[in-house]
Design a protein around this motif. Structure first.
Motif, mmCIF file in Angstrom:
data_model
loop_
_atom_site.group_PDB
_atom_site.id
_atom_site.type_symbol
_atom_site.label_atom_id
_atom_site.label_comp_id
_atom_site.label_asym_id
_atom_site.label_seq_id
_atom_site.Cartn_x
_atom_site.Cartn_y
_atom_site.Cartn_z
ATOM 1 N N PHE A 31 19.182 10.702 25.915
ATOM 2 C CA PHE A 31 19.230 11.856 26.813
ATOM 3 C C PHE A 31 19.034 13.131 26.017
ATOM 4 N N LEU A 32 17.923 13.838 26.299
ATOM 5 C CA LEU A 32 17.662 15.157 25.727
ATOM 6 C C LEU A 32 17.145 16.042 26.853
ATOM 7 N N PRO A 33 17.412 17.342 26.821
ATOM 8 C CA PRO A 33 16.986 18.242 27.895
ATOM 9 C C PRO A 33 15.498 18.166 28.183
ATOM 10 N N SER A 34 14.684 17.922 27.147
ATOM 11 C CA SER A 34 13.233 17.905 27.327
ATOM 12 C C SER A 34 12.767 16.757 28.210
ATOM 13 N N ALA A 83 23.345 20.109 34.516
ATOM 14 C CA ALA A 83 23.214 19.587 35.875
ATOM 15 C C ALA A 83 22.691 18.163 35.863
ATOM 16 N N ALA A 84 21.727 17.903 34.986
ATOM 17 C CA ALA A 84 21.171 16.559 34.904
ATOM 18 C C ALA A 84 22.236 15.554 34.483
ATOM 19 N N ALA A 85 23.021 15.939 33.473
ATOM 20 C CA ALA A 85 24.071 15.040 33.004
ATOM 21 C C ALA A 85 25.115 14.813 34.080
ATOM 22 N N ASP A 86 25.456 15.883 34.803
ATOM 23 C CA ASP A 86 26.499 15.786 35.819
ATOM 24 C C ASP A 86 26.064 14.900 36.979
ATOM 25 N N THR A 87 24.810 15.000 37.393
ATOM 26 C CA THR A 87 24.355 14.241 38.554
ATOM 27 C C THR A 87 23.992 12.808 38.202
ATOM 28 N N CYS A 88 23.691 12.558 36.924
ATOM 29 C CA CYS A 88 23.223 11.224 36.545
ATOM 30 C C CYS A 88 24.219 10.446 35.698
ATOM 31 N N CYS A 89 25.405 11.008 35.474
ATOM 32 C CA CYS A 89 26.300 10.403 34.496
ATOM 33 C C CYS A 89 26.748 9.005 34.886
ATOM 34 N N VAL A 90 26.719 8.678 36.161
ATOM 35 C CA VAL A 90 27.109 7.341 36.573
ATOM 36 C C VAL A 90 25.954 6.368 36.379
ATOM 37 N N GLY A 91 24.730 6.911 36.252
ATOM 38 C CA GLY A 91 23.557 6.072 36.080
ATOM 39 C C GLY A 91 22.982 6.191 34.695
ATOM 40 N N ASP A 92 21.738 6.668 34.616
ATOM 41 C CA ASP A 92 21.015 6.667 33.356
ATOM 42 C C ASP A 92 21.714 7.436 32.250
ATOM 43 N N VAL A 93 22.290 8.599 32.558
ATOM 44 C CA VAL A 93 22.771 9.481 31.490
ATOM 45 C C VAL A 93 24.099 9.031 30.910
ATOM 46 N N GLY A 140 21.214 6.583 20.656
ATOM 47 C CA GLY A 140 20.729 7.515 19.649
ATOM 48 C C GLY A 140 19.247 7.422 19.346
ATOM 49 N N GLY A 141 18.542 6.456 19.971
ATOM 50 C CA GLY A 141 17.111 6.332 19.699
ATOM 51 C C GLY A 141 16.829 5.700 18.355
ATOM 52 N N VAL A 142 15.692 6.056 17.759
ATOM 53 C CA VAL A 142 15.257 5.461 16.497
ATOM 54 C C VAL A 142 16.300 5.671 15.409
ATOM 55 N N ASP A 143 16.772 4.579 14.838
ATOM 56 C CA ASP A 143 17.827 4.622 13.810
ATOM 57 C C ASP A 143 19.095 5.330 14.288
ATOM 58 N N GLY A 144 19.234 5.530 15.605
ATOM 59 C CA GLY A 144 20.400 6.234 16.141
ATOM 60 C C GLY A 144 20.429 7.701 15.788
ATOM 61 N N MET A 145 19.258 8.284 15.455
ATOM 62 C CA MET A 145 19.232 9.619 14.874
ATOM 63 C C MET A 145 18.480 10.671 15.690
#
Length: 201
Positions: free
Chosen positions: A78-81, A91-101, A108-113
């Protein structure tokens, strides 16, 4: 909160992109009021530190950063971009926190970084010169030695894997200078965790 007992006049800011985490932090503080100094000031911010605009002021003495460090596919990070410009990260985190976010807590993505690569230069610019310290939680998959070398050397994020070139939107160069030390290490099930103190000079 341990700082509150040692430094009664300390100002503490707790930040997260998930409103549920902010609520939990507020409840934790409320449950421990009797052990806290009455002069301690707590601030709770629903925000994303990887989207720090304008640049931060170098005035923070201690930062504790527990990023999403688990290696995952980039698509889970999860990144704003990743959201439309009309949607704020909060807002994105708040509305999606039960799902994707919900993955924002660990993916963390590649190597968790991928999140840490964006956040660390911003956090370094936030530290008080000469005295500030950042305590970073990492796992061995994050390649802690590369992180420490990058902190001191400065410049763009290192290539964290030999197979996939890490390309993170919004990444900025790390200011050069500083030092590091490992201040804690433990195993939690299949994870080998370390706490690294990264400090300014």
């Amino acid at each position: 909160m341990l700082l509150s007992a040692q430094l009664p006049s300390v100002e503490i800011t707790m930040t997260d992109i998930n409103s549920h985490a902010i609520s939990a932090s507020k409840q934790t503080v409320a449950n421990n009021q009797t052990s806290l100094s009455s002069s301690t000031q707590f601030t709770f911010e629903l925000a994303d530190i990887t989207a720090a605009t304008p640049p931060p002021t170098p005035s923070t003495d201690i930062i504790i950063f527990n990023p999403p460090y688990v290696p995952t596919p980039t698509e889970e990070v999860f990144l704003p971009s990743r959201f439309p410009l009309s949607t704020t990260a909060a807002a994105a985190a708040d509305t999606c926190c039960v799902g994707d976010v919900i993955s924002a807590a660990w993916a963390g993505g590649v190597d968790g970084m991928e999140v840490t690569n964006v956040a660390l230069p911003i956090l370094k610019r936030s530290l008080t010169p000469a005295t500030g310290s950042l305590f970073l939680v990492v796992v061995d998959d994050n390649r802690p030695r590369l992180i420490c070398d990058w902190w001191v050397r400065g410049g763009p994020p290192p290539e964290m894997t030999e197979l996939v070139e890490t390309k993170v939107e919004n990444a900025i160069d790390m200011p050069p200078g500083g030092g590091f030390e490992v201040v804690g290490r433990r195993q939690a099930k299949n994870e080998f965790l370390s706490i690294i103190r990264l400090y300014s000079l």
